[in-house]
Design a protein around this motif. Structure first.
Motif, PDB file in Angstrom:
ATOM      1  N   THR A 100      -3.032  11.104  -6.919  1.00 42.27           N
ATOM      2  CA  THR A 100      -3.026  12.349  -7.701  1.00 42.27           C
ATOM      3  C   THR A 100      -3.765  13.488  -7.001  1.00 42.27           C
ATOM      4  O   THR A 100      -3.931  14.563  -7.578  1.00 42.27           O
ATOM      5  N   ALA A 101      -4.186  13.264  -5.748  1.00 39.88           N
ATOM      6  CA  ALA A 101      -5.084  14.224  -5.082  1.00 39.88           C
ATOM      7  C   ALA A 101      -4.463  15.616  -4.947  1.00 39.88           C
ATOM      8  O   ALA A 101      -5.138  16.617  -5.137  1.00 39.88           O
ATOM      9  N   ALA A 102      -3.171  15.683  -4.609  1.00 39.44           N
ATOM     10  CA  ALA A 102      -2.551  16.981  -4.334  1.00 39.44           C
ATOM     11  C   ALA A 102      -1.687  17.471  -5.493  1.00 39.44           C
ATOM     12  O   ALA A 102      -0.860  18.361  -5.315  1.00 39.44           O
ATOM     13  N   LEU A 103      -1.883  16.888  -6.687  1.00 37.59           N
ATOM     14  CA  LEU A 103      -1.010  17.199  -7.817  1.00 37.59           C
ATOM     15  C   LEU A 103      -1.736  17.995  -8.885  1.00 37.59           C
ATOM     16  O   LEU A 103      -2.954  17.887  -9.046  1.00 37.59           O
ATOM     17  N   VAL A 112      -2.161  19.091 -13.084  1.00 33.86           N
ATOM     18  CA  VAL A 112      -2.494  18.268 -14.245  1.00 33.86           C
ATOM     19  C   VAL A 112      -1.262  17.536 -14.775  1.00 33.86           C
ATOM     20  O   VAL A 112      -1.302  16.318 -15.023  1.00 33.86           O
ATOM     21  N   LYS A 113      -0.140  18.240 -14.930  1.00 37.11           N
ATOM     22  CA  LYS A 113       1.052  17.621 -15.507  1.00 37.11           C
ATOM     23  C   LYS A 113       1.598  16.520 -14.614  1.00 37.11           C
ATOM     24  O   LYS A 113       1.904  15.409 -15.081  1.00 37.11           O
ATOM     25  N   GLN A 114       1.724  16.800 -13.302  1.00 35.31           N
ATOM     26  CA  GLN A 114       2.248  15.795 -12.388  1.00 35.31           C
ATOM     27  C   GLN A 114       1.293  14.615 -12.239  1.00 35.31           C
ATOM     28  O   GLN A 114       1.728  13.476 -12.080  1.00 35.31           O
ATOM     29  N   SER A 115      -0.013  14.871 -12.306  1.00 37.97           N
ATOM     30  CA  SER A 115      -0.985  13.767 -12.265  1.00 37.97           C
ATOM     31  C   SER A 115      -0.779  12.852 -13.463  1.00 37.97           C
ATOM     32  O   SER A 115      -0.855  11.618 -13.338  1.00 37.97           O
ATOM     33  N   GLY A 116      -0.507  13.449 -14.614  1.00 33.76           N
ATOM     34  CA  GLY A 116      -0.253  12.646 -15.802  1.00 33.76           C
ATOM     35  C   GLY A 116       0.970  11.764 -15.651  1.00 33.76           C
ATOM     36  O   GLY A 116       0.978  10.606 -16.091  1.00 33.76           O
ATOM     37  N   VAL A 117       2.015  12.300 -15.004  1.00 33.35           N
ATOM     38  CA  VAL A 117       3.226  11.513 -14.745  1.00 33.35           C
ATOM     39  C   VAL A 117       2.895  10.301 -13.888  1.00 33.35           C
ATOM     40  O   VAL A 117       3.295   9.165 -14.182  1.00 33.35           O
ATOM     41  N   VAL A 118       2.132  10.508 -12.812  1.00 29.35           N
ATOM     42  CA  VAL A 118       1.788   9.408 -11.906  1.00 29.35           C
ATOM     43  C   VAL A 118       0.924   8.374 -12.615  1.00 29.35           C
ATOM     44  O   VAL A 118       1.151   7.165 -12.490  1.00 29.35           O
ATOM     45  N   LEU A 119      -0.067   8.819 -13.366  1.00 35.77           N
ATOM     46  CA  LEU A 119      -0.954   7.886 -14.076  1.00 35.77           C
ATOM     47  C   LEU A 119      -0.163   7.032 -15.064  1.00 35.77           C
ATOM     48  O   LEU A 119      -0.470   5.850 -15.269  1.00 35.77           O
ATOM     49  N   ARG A 120       0.863   7.617 -15.655  1.00 36.26           N
ATOM     50  CA  ARG A 120       1.706   6.854 -16.586  1.00 36.26           C
ATOM     51  C   ARG A 120       2.385   5.693 -15.862  1.00 36.26           C
ATOM     52  O   ARG A 120       2.471   4.578 -16.392  1.00 36.26           O
ATOM     53  N   TYR A 121       2.839   5.938 -14.630  1.00 37.23           N
ATOM     54  CA  TYR A 121       3.534   4.884 -13.897  1.00 37.23           C
ATOM     55  C   TYR A 121       2.565   3.914 -13.227  1.00 37.23           C
ATOM     56  O   TYR A 121       2.915   2.756 -12.987  1.00 37.23           O
ATOM     57  N   VAL A 122       1.359   4.355 -12.952  1.00 33.08           N
ATOM     58  CA  VAL A 122       0.316   3.417 -12.517  1.00 33.08           C
ATOM     59  C   VAL A 122       0.046   2.416 -13.634  1.00 33.08           C
ATOM     60  O   VAL A 122      -0.051   1.207 -13.410  1.00 33.08           O
ATOM     61  N   ALA A 123      -0.047   2.916 -14.861  1.00 33.05           N
ATOM     62  CA  ALA A 123      -0.237   2.034 -16.013  1.00 33.05           C
ATOM     63  C   ALA A 123       0.978   1.125 -16.205  1.00 33.05           C
ATOM     64  O   ALA A 123       0.839  -0.041 -16.599  1.00 33.05           O
ATOM     65  N   ALA A 124       2.177   1.643 -15.927  1.00 28.60           N
ATOM     66  CA  ALA A 124       3.380   0.820 -16.054  1.00 28.60           C
ATOM     67  C   ALA A 124       3.358  -0.337 -15.053  1.00 28.60           C
ATOM     68  O   ALA A 124       3.765  -1.460 -15.386  1.00 28.60           O
ATOM     69  N   ARG A 183       7.917  11.618  -6.387  1.00 33.25           N
ATOM     70  CA  ARG A 183       7.948  10.825  -5.145  1.00 33.25           C
ATOM     71  C   ARG A 183       6.958   9.671  -5.225  1.00 33.25           C
ATOM     72  O   ARG A 183       7.250   8.554  -4.770  1.00 33.25           O
ATOM     73  N   GLN A 184       5.771   9.925  -5.775  1.00 29.86           N
ATOM     74  CA  GLN A 184       4.789   8.846  -5.952  1.00 29.86           C
ATOM     75  C   GLN A 184       5.365   7.753  -6.845  1.00 29.86           C
ATOM     76  O   GLN A 184       5.201   6.554  -6.575  1.00 29.86           O
ATOM     77  N   THR A 229       0.848  -1.199   0.000  1.00 24.40           N
ATOM     78  CA  THR A 229       0.000   0.000   0.000  1.00 24.40           C
ATOM     79  C   THR A 229       0.881   1.246   0.000  1.00 24.40           C
ATOM     80  O   THR A 229       1.807   1.367   0.808  1.00 24.40           O
ATOM     81  N   VAL A 230       0.602   2.157  -0.926  1.00 27.51           N
ATOM     82  CA  VAL A 230       1.300   3.444  -0.991  1.00 27.51           C
ATOM     83  C   VAL A 230       0.306   4.516  -0.546  1.00 27.51           C
ATOM     84  O   VAL A 230      -0.656   4.813  -1.244  1.00 27.51           O
ATOM     85  N   TYR A 231       0.551   5.074   0.644  1.00 28.35           N
ATOM     86  CA  TYR A 231      -0.364   6.065   1.199  1.00 28.35           C
ATOM     87  C   TYR A 231      -0.074   7.445   0.634  1.00 28.35           C
ATOM     88  O   TYR A 231       1.001   7.712   0.103  1.00 28.35           O
ATOM     89  N   GLN A 232      -1.036   8.320   0.805  1.00 21.39           N
ATOM     90  CA  GLN A 232      -0.938   9.668   0.239  1.00 21.39           C
ATOM     91  C   GLN A 232       0.272  10.423   0.779  1.00 21.39           C
ATOM     92  O   GLN A 232       0.923  11.172   0.059  1.00 21.39           O
ATOM     93  N   ASP A 233       0.596  10.223   2.087  1.00 21.00           N
ATOM     94  CA  ASP A 233       1.731  10.949   2.669  1.00 21.00           C
ATOM     95  C   ASP A 233       3.076  10.268   2.376  1.00 21.00           C
ATOM     96  O   ASP A 233       4.134  10.811   2.695  1.00 21.00           O
ATOM     97  N   LEU A 234       3.035   9.053   1.803  1.00 15.26           N
ATOM     98  CA  LEU A 234       4.196   8.324   1.296  1.00 15.26           C
ATOM     99  C   LEU A 234       5.166   7.824   2.366  1.00 15.26           C
ATOM    100  O   LEU A 234       5.964   6.937   2.100  1.00 15.26           O
ATOM    101  N   ALA A 235       5.156   8.383   3.575  1.00 15.92           N
ATOM    102  CA  ALA A 235       6.033   7.935   4.665  1.00 15.92           C
ATOM    103  C   ALA A 235       7.507   7.911   4.245  1.00 15.92           C
ATOM    104  O   ALA A 235       8.226   6.947   4.492  1.00 15.92           O
ATOM    105  N   VAL A 236       7.962   8.989   3.600  1.00 15.96           N
ATOM    106  CA  VAL A 236       9.368   9.104   3.229  1.00 15.96           C
ATOM    107  C   VAL A 236      10.079  10.028   4.202  1.00 15.96           C
ATOM    108  O   VAL A 236       9.454  10.772   4.948  1.00 15.96           O
TER     109      VAL A 236
END
Length: 263
Positions: free
Chosen positions: A179-182, A184-196, A157-158, A89-96
Protein backbone atom coordinates in the motif's frame (compact mmCIF):
# COMPACT_ATOMS: atom_id res chain seq x y z
CA UNK A 1 -7.26 -13.94 16.22
CA UNK A 2 -7.02 -17.57 15.18
CA UNK A 3 -5.73 -19.72 18.02
CA UNK A 4 -2.18 -20.77 17.13
CA UNK A 5 -1.08 -22.51 20.31
CA UNK A 6 0.17 -26.04 19.57
CA UNK A 7 0.17 -25.54 15.80
CA UNK A 8 3.31 -25.70 13.72
CA UNK A 9 4.08 -22.38 12.06
CA UNK A 10 4.15 -22.37 8.26
CA UNK A 11 7.29 -20.24 8.46
CA UNK A 12 9.31 -19.50 11.59
CA UNK A 13 12.44 -17.38 11.96
CA UNK A 14 14.38 -17.74 15.21
CA UNK A 15 17.22 -15.36 16.04
CA UNK A 16 18.00 -14.75 12.37
CA UNK A 17 20.97 -12.52 11.52
CA UNK A 18 22.44 -11.29 8.25
CA UNK A 19 25.70 -9.45 7.52
CA UNK A 20 26.83 -7.66 4.38
CA UNK A 21 30.58 -7.39 4.93
CA UNK A 22 31.01 -5.36 8.09
CA UNK A 23 27.42 -4.14 8.03
CA UNK A 24 24.96 -6.07 10.17
CA UNK A 25 21.57 -5.78 8.43
CA UNK A 26 19.67 -8.08 10.81
CA UNK A 27 20.48 -9.30 14.29
CA UNK A 28 18.47 -11.86 16.25
CA UNK A 29 15.14 -11.35 14.48
CA UNK A 30 12.32 -13.82 15.18
CA UNK A 31 8.79 -14.14 13.79
CA UNK A 32 6.09 -16.74 13.16
CA UNK A 33 3.65 -17.09 10.28
CA UNK A 34 0.58 -19.27 10.82
CA UNK A 35 -2.11 -20.43 8.40
CA UNK A 36 -5.06 -18.06 8.31
CA UNK A 37 -3.14 -15.25 10.02
CA UNK A 38 -1.41 -12.04 8.99
CA UNK A 39 1.98 -11.23 10.52
CA UNK A 40 2.84 -7.56 10.04
CA UNK A 41 6.48 -6.48 9.97
CA UNK A 42 6.80 -2.75 10.62
CA UNK A 43 9.77 -0.43 10.41
CA UNK A 44 11.08 2.71 8.77
CA UNK A 45 13.61 2.80 5.93
CA UNK A 46 16.79 1.03 7.00
CA UNK A 47 15.01 -1.05 9.64
CA UNK A 48 15.89 -4.34 7.92
CA UNK A 49 12.55 -5.13 6.25
CA UNK A 50 14.05 -5.64 2.77
CA UNK A 51 16.72 -7.99 4.09
CA UNK A 52 14.08 -10.00 5.94
CA UNK A 53 12.02 -10.32 2.75
CA UNK A 54 15.04 -11.53 0.79
CA UNK A 55 15.78 -14.26 3.34
CA UNK A 56 12.19 -15.55 3.38
CA UNK A 57 11.97 -15.32 -0.43
CA UNK A 58 15.22 -17.25 -1.00
CA UNK A 59 17.18 -14.38 -2.55
CA UNK A 60 19.71 -14.27 0.30
CA UNK A 61 20.72 -16.79 2.95
CA UNK A 62 20.87 -15.93 6.63
CA UNK A 63 24.18 -16.01 8.49
CA UNK A 64 22.85 -16.90 11.93
CA UNK A 65 19.73 -18.30 13.55
CA UNK A 66 17.26 -20.72 11.96
CA UNK A 67 14.57 -20.61 9.28
CA UNK A 68 11.93 -23.33 9.50
CA UNK A 69 9.21 -24.18 6.99
CA UNK A 70 6.46 -26.47 8.30
CA UNK A 71 8.70 -27.18 11.28
CA UNK A 72 11.67 -28.30 9.17
CA UNK A 73 14.88 -26.30 9.34
CA UNK A 74 15.55 -24.87 5.88
CA UNK A 75 18.05 -22.73 4.00
CA UNK A 76 16.66 -21.65 0.64
CA UNK A 77 19.20 -21.64 -2.19
CA UNK A 78 17.03 -19.66 -4.61
CA UNK A 79 13.60 -18.06 -5.01
CA UNK A 80 12.51 -21.16 -6.96
CA UNK A 81 13.21 -23.31 -3.88
CA UNK A 82 11.07 -20.96 -1.79
CA UNK A 83 8.25 -21.15 -4.36
CA UNK A 84 8.48 -24.93 -4.43
CA UNK A 85 7.96 -24.89 -0.66
CA UNK A 86 4.89 -22.68 -1.05
CA UNK A 87 6.43 -19.29 -0.20
CA UNK A 88 5.45 -16.62 -2.76
CA UNK A 89 6.68 -13.02 -2.60
CA UNK A 90 4.90 -10.06 -4.22
CA UNK A 91 7.35 -7.17 -4.51
CA UNK A 92 6.42 -3.52 -4.59
CA UNK A 93 7.30 -3.17 -8.30
CA UNK A 94 5.23 -6.33 -9.05
CA UNK A 95 7.46 -7.38 -12.01
CA UNK A 96 4.61 -7.16 -14.53
CA UNK A 97 4.78 -6.39 -18.26
CA UNK A 98 2.52 -3.31 -18.59
CA UNK A 99 1.61 -3.76 -22.27
CA UNK A 100 0.66 -7.42 -21.93
CA UNK A 101 -2.94 -8.36 -21.10
CA UNK A 102 -3.97 -9.28 -17.56
CA UNK A 103 -4.28 -13.01 -18.36
CA UNK A 104 -0.78 -13.08 -19.88
CA UNK A 105 0.74 -11.50 -16.78
CA UNK A 106 -1.27 -13.86 -14.56
CA UNK A 107 0.46 -16.88 -16.15
CA UNK A 108 3.80 -15.22 -16.99
CA UNK A 109 6.47 -17.92 -16.84
CA UNK A 110 3.95 -20.71 -16.15
CA UNK A 111 1.92 -20.81 -19.37
CA UNK A 112 -0.15 -23.99 -19.97
CA UNK A 113 0.21 -25.46 -23.44
CA UNK A 114 -1.82 -27.72 -25.71
CA UNK A 115 -0.99 -29.79 -28.76
CA UNK A 116 2.07 -31.96 -29.39
CA UNK A 117 5.45 -31.58 -31.05
CA UNK A 118 5.78 -28.66 -33.45
CA UNK A 119 2.05 -27.92 -33.02
CA UNK A 120 2.37 -27.24 -29.30
CA UNK A 121 1.17 -23.76 -28.39
CA UNK A 122 -0.10 -21.72 -25.47
CA UNK A 123 -3.64 -22.54 -24.36
CA UNK A 124 -4.92 -18.97 -24.53
CA UNK A 125 -8.58 -19.85 -23.94
CA UNK A 126 -7.72 -21.76 -20.77
CA UNK A 127 -5.57 -18.89 -19.50
CA UNK A 128 -8.33 -16.35 -20.12
CA UNK A 129 -10.98 -18.50 -18.40
CA UNK A 130 -8.76 -19.37 -15.47
CA UNK A 131 -7.65 -15.78 -14.91
CA UNK A 132 -11.23 -14.54 -14.91
CA UNK A 133 -12.49 -17.29 -12.56
CA UNK A 134 -9.55 -17.02 -10.13
CA UNK A 135 -9.94 -13.25 -9.89
CA UNK A 136 -13.66 -13.64 -9.26
CA UNK A 137 -12.98 -16.26 -6.57
CA UNK A 138 -10.94 -13.62 -4.74
CA UNK A 139 -13.71 -11.09 -5.25
CA UNK A 140 -11.89 -9.21 -8.04
CA UNK A 141 -14.28 -8.36 -10.89
CA UNK A 142 -12.21 -6.86 -13.70
CA UNK A 143 -13.91 -5.35 -16.70
CA UNK A 144 -11.79 -7.28 -19.19
CA UNK A 145 -8.86 -9.68 -18.68
CA UNK A 146 -7.68 -8.82 -22.21
CA UNK A 147 -6.86 -5.23 -21.25
CA UNK A 148 -3.16 -4.39 -20.72
CA UNK A 149 -2.31 -4.76 -17.04
CA UNK A 150 -0.67 -1.33 -17.20
CA UNK A 151 -4.15 0.23 -17.57
CA UNK A 152 -5.18 -1.06 -14.12
CA UNK A 153 -4.79 1.02 -10.99
CA UNK A 154 -1.95 0.26 -8.59
CA UNK A 155 -4.39 -1.39 -6.20
CA UNK A 156 -5.87 -3.58 -8.93
CA UNK A 157 -2.41 -4.73 -10.06
CA UNK A 158 -1.56 -5.68 -6.46
CA UNK A 159 -4.78 -7.68 -6.25
CA UNK A 160 -4.01 -9.55 -9.48
CA UNK A 161 -0.59 -10.48 -8.06
CA UNK A 162 -2.21 -11.76 -4.84
CA UNK A 163 -4.76 -13.84 -6.77
CA UNK A 164 -1.96 -15.27 -8.93
CA UNK A 165 -0.01 -16.42 -5.86
CA UNK A 166 -3.12 -18.07 -4.42
CA UNK A 167 -3.85 -19.85 -7.72
CA UNK A 168 -0.33 -21.28 -8.02
CA UNK A 169 -0.53 -22.91 -4.61
CA UNK A 170 1.20 -20.50 -2.25
CA UNK A 171 0.86 -21.38 1.43
CA UNK A 172 2.73 -18.27 2.58
CA UNK A 173 2.32 -14.90 0.87
CA UNK A 174 4.96 -12.22 1.51
CA UNK A 175 3.79 -8.72 0.55
CA UNK A 176 6.40 -5.97 0.21
CA UNK A 177 4.81 -2.61 1.10
CA UNK A 178 1.70 -3.27 -1.04
CA UNK A 179 0.00 0.00 0.00
CA UNK A 180 3.07 2.27 0.06
CA UNK A 181 2.37 4.15 -3.19
CA UNK A 182 -1.43 4.06 -3.01
CA UNK A 183 -4.08 6.52 -1.88
CA UNK A 184 -6.62 5.80 0.84
CA UNK A 185 -9.25 4.21 -1.44
CA UNK A 186 -6.82 1.98 -3.34
CA UNK A 187 -5.11 0.97 -0.09
CA UNK A 188 -8.48 -0.16 1.18
CA UNK A 189 -8.97 -2.29 -1.93
CA UNK A 190 -5.61 -4.02 -1.40
CA UNK A 191 -6.20 -4.59 2.32
CA UNK A 192 -9.52 -6.23 1.47
CA UNK A 193 -7.74 -8.76 -0.74
CA UNK A 194 -4.96 -9.29 1.78
CA UNK A 195 -7.71 -10.30 4.20
CA UNK A 196 -9.23 -12.51 1.48
CA UNK A 197 -5.90 -14.36 1.12
CA UNK A 198 -5.89 -14.88 4.89
CA UNK A 199 -9.44 -16.22 4.72
CA UNK A 200 -8.30 -18.67 2.02
CA UNK A 201 -6.05 -20.17 4.72
CA UNK A 202 -2.75 -18.62 3.65
CA UNK A 203 -0.21 -17.30 6.10
CA UNK A 204 0.55 -13.70 5.15
CA UNK A 205 3.63 -11.61 5.90
CA UNK A 206 2.63 -7.97 5.43
CA UNK A 207 5.65 -5.65 5.27
CA UNK A 208 4.71 -2.02 5.89
CA UNK A 209 5.71 1.24 7.51
CA UNK A 210 2.06 2.19 8.10
CA UNK A 211 0.77 1.10 11.54
CA UNK A 212 -2.81 2.07 10.65
CA UNK A 213 -2.88 -0.33 7.70
CA UNK A 214 -1.15 -3.03 9.76
CA UNK A 215 -3.62 -2.78 12.62
CA UNK A 216 -6.62 -3.05 10.29
CA UNK A 217 -5.65 -6.59 9.22
CA UNK A 218 -2.82 -7.84 11.45
CA UNK A 219 -2.90 -10.72 13.92
CA UNK A 220 0.78 -10.45 14.92
CA UNK A 221 3.14 -7.49 14.84
CA UNK A 222 6.94 -7.47 14.65
CA UNK A 223 8.63 -4.06 14.91
CA UNK A 224 12.14 -3.61 13.52
CA UNK A 225 14.60 -0.81 14.08
CA UNK A 226 18.14 -0.78 12.69
CA UNK A 227 18.03 -4.51 12.06
CA UNK A 228 16.86 -5.57 15.52
CA UNK A 229 13.47 -6.47 16.97
CA UNK A 230 12.11 -3.75 19.25
CA UNK A 231 8.67 -5.28 19.72
CA UNK A 232 6.69 -8.52 19.16
CA UNK A 233 2.98 -8.50 19.92
CA UNK A 234 -0.25 -10.28 19.17
CA UNK A 235 -3.29 -8.16 18.38
CA UNK A 236 -4.81 -8.54 21.85
CA UNK A 237 -1.59 -7.33 23.48
CA UNK A 238 -1.34 -3.89 21.89
CA UNK A 239 -3.56 -0.99 20.83
CA UNK A 240 -3.22 1.05 17.64
CA UNK A 241 -1.94 4.03 19.64
CA UNK A 242 0.71 1.89 21.32
CA UNK A 243 1.72 0.34 17.99
CA UNK A 244 1.99 3.78 16.40
CA UNK A 245 4.08 5.09 19.29
CA UNK A 246 6.48 2.14 19.12
CA UNK A 247 6.71 2.48 15.35
CA UNK A 248 7.48 6.20 15.70
CA UNK A 249 10.28 5.58 18.15
CA UNK A 250 8.61 5.80 21.55
CA UNK A 251 11.01 7.58 23.91
CA UNK A 252 12.96 9.03 20.97
CA UNK A 253 9.78 10.71 19.75
CA UNK A 254 9.04 12.06 23.24
CA UNK A 255 12.55 13.53 23.44
CA UNK A 256 12.11 15.16 20.03
CA UNK A 257 8.69 16.56 21.02
CA UNK A 258 10.25 18.08 24.16
CA UNK A 259 13.15 19.53 22.14
CA UNK A 260 10.84 21.16 19.61
CA UNK A 261 8.47 22.75 22.11
CA UNK A 262 8.53 26.51 22.24
CA UNK A 263 10.53 27.76 25.16
Amino acid sequence: MTEAVGRTALVELSGVSKNYGNVRALEGVSLEVHAGEITCVLGDNGAGKSTLIKIIAGLHQHDGGTLRVDGEETRFGSPREALDRGVATVYQDLAVVPLMPVWRNFFLGSEPRKGVGPFKRMDVDLMRRTTRSELLRMGIDLRDVDQPIGTLSGGERQCVAIARAVHFGAKVLVLDEPTAALGVKQSGVVLRYVAAARDEGLGVVFITHNPHHAYLVGDRFVLLRRGTTVGRHTRDEITLDELTEQMAGGSDLADLRHELQRR
